[in-house]
Design a protein around this motif. Structure first.
Motif, short mmCIF file in Angstrom:
data_model
loop_
_atom_site.label_atom_id
_atom_site.label_comp_id
_atom_site.label_asym_id
_atom_site.label_seq_id
_atom_site.Cartn_x
_atom_site.Cartn_y
_atom_site.Cartn_z
N GLU A 1 16.60 -7.73 38.15
CA GLU A 1 15.66 -7.32 37.14
C GLU A 1 14.25 -7.97 37.50
O GLU A 1 13.22 -7.35 38.56
CB GLU A 1 15.41 -6.94 35.72
CG GLU A 1 16.49 -5.97 34.94
CD GLU A 1 16.25 -6.24 33.91
OE1 GLU A 1 15.05 -6.76 32.50
OE2 GLU A 1 16.86 -5.90 33.00
N ASN A 2 14.54 -9.43 38.25
CA ASN A 2 12.96 -10.05 38.30
C ASN A 2 13.61 -9.76 39.87
O ASN A 2 12.67 -9.61 40.29
CB ASN A 2 12.97 -11.51 38.46
CG ASN A 2 12.62 -11.64 36.74
OD1 ASN A 2 12.60 -10.71 35.32
ND2 ASN A 2 13.95 -12.99 36.66
N VAL B 1 14.30 -6.77 41.43
CA VAL B 1 13.81 -6.05 41.95
C VAL B 1 12.24 -5.98 42.09
O VAL B 1 11.68 -5.30 42.73
CB VAL B 1 14.18 -4.63 40.99
CG1 VAL B 1 13.76 -3.19 41.28
CG2 VAL B 1 15.80 -4.07 41.02
N GLU B 2 11.68 -6.21 41.08
CA GLU B 2 10.04 -6.63 40.66
C GLU B 2 9.79 -7.52 41.86
O GLU B 2 8.60 -7.28 42.49
CB GLU B 2 10.29 -7.15 39.26
CG GLU B 2 10.02 -6.67 38.10
CD GLU B 2 9.29 -7.13 37.05
OE1 GLU B 2 9.19 -7.72 36.93
OE2 GLU B 2 10.88 -6.53 35.07
N LEU B 3 10.22 -8.78 42.44
CA LEU B 3 9.89 -8.85 43.47
C LEU B 3 9.62 -8.55 44.49
O LEU B 3 8.36 -8.65 45.43
CB LEU B 3 10.51 -10.49 43.91
CG LEU B 3 10.73 -11.84 42.87
CD1 LEU B 3 11.65 -12.76 43.03
CD2 LEU B 3 9.51 -12.49 42.94
N LYS B 4 11.18 -7.09 44.64
CA LYS B 4 11.23 -6.86 46.48
C LYS B 4 9.55 -6.37 46.39
O LYS B 4 9.18 -5.86 47.26
CB LYS B 4 12.77 -5.97 46.26
CG LYS B 4 13.36 -7.40 46.71
CD LYS B 4 14.81 -6.52 46.87
CE LYS B 4 14.31 -4.73 47.35
NZ LYS B 4 15.92 -4.23 47.44
N ALA B 5 9.65 -5.37 45.15
CA ALA B 5 8.13 -4.34 45.01
C ALA B 5 7.72 -5.03 44.90
O ALA B 5 5.95 -4.33 45.91
CB ALA B 5 8.27 -3.32 43.87
N SER B 6 6.82 -6.10 44.76
CA SER B 6 5.21 -6.96 44.32
C SER B 6 6.00 -6.93 46.21
O SER B 6 4.26 -7.19 46.49
CB SER B 6 5.70 -7.78 43.85
OG SER B 6 5.11 -7.60 41.81
N GLU C 1 1.23 -7.65 46.78
CA GLU C 1 0.34 -8.53 45.61
C GLU C 1 1.10 -9.79 46.24
O GLU C 1 0.05 -10.48 45.61
CB GLU C 1 1.83 -7.28 44.32
CG GLU C 1 1.03 -6.28 44.01
CD GLU C 1 1.84 -5.95 43.22
OE1 GLU C 1 1.40 -4.88 42.69
OE2 GLU C 1 2.80 -6.03 42.67
#
Length: 74
Positions: A57-58, A60-65, A70
């Motif tokens: 999950e982290n 995925v969030e890093l990739k999105a950021s 961001e």
């Protein structure tokens, strides 16, 4: 790992000149590890190796950021 008598076995050693590059690489690894373990308490950290879902999950969030701009790097 070197094997005595095996001519294919080579051992490399970094020179003093390489130390800044090595330290930079270690910092990148530490920052990435910190980013992957966001949201994990001490108890979570103890089961770190057995719970790849939170790490996933982290990631995925890093990739999105990163994609949104961001953050520029990890």
């Amino acid at each position: 790992m070197a094997f005595p008598g095996d001519r294919r076995s080579i051992r490399h050693a970094c020179t003093e000149k390489a130390q800044p590059v090595i330290e930079k690489g270690r910092n990148v690894i530490r920052n990435f590890y910190s980013a992957l373990t966001v949201g994990m308490g001490e108890e979570d950290m103890s089961r770190f190796q057995n719970d790849p879902d939170l790490i996933g999950e982290n990631i995925v969030e890093l990739k999105a950021s990163l994609k949104k701009g961001e953050i520029s790097h990890v």
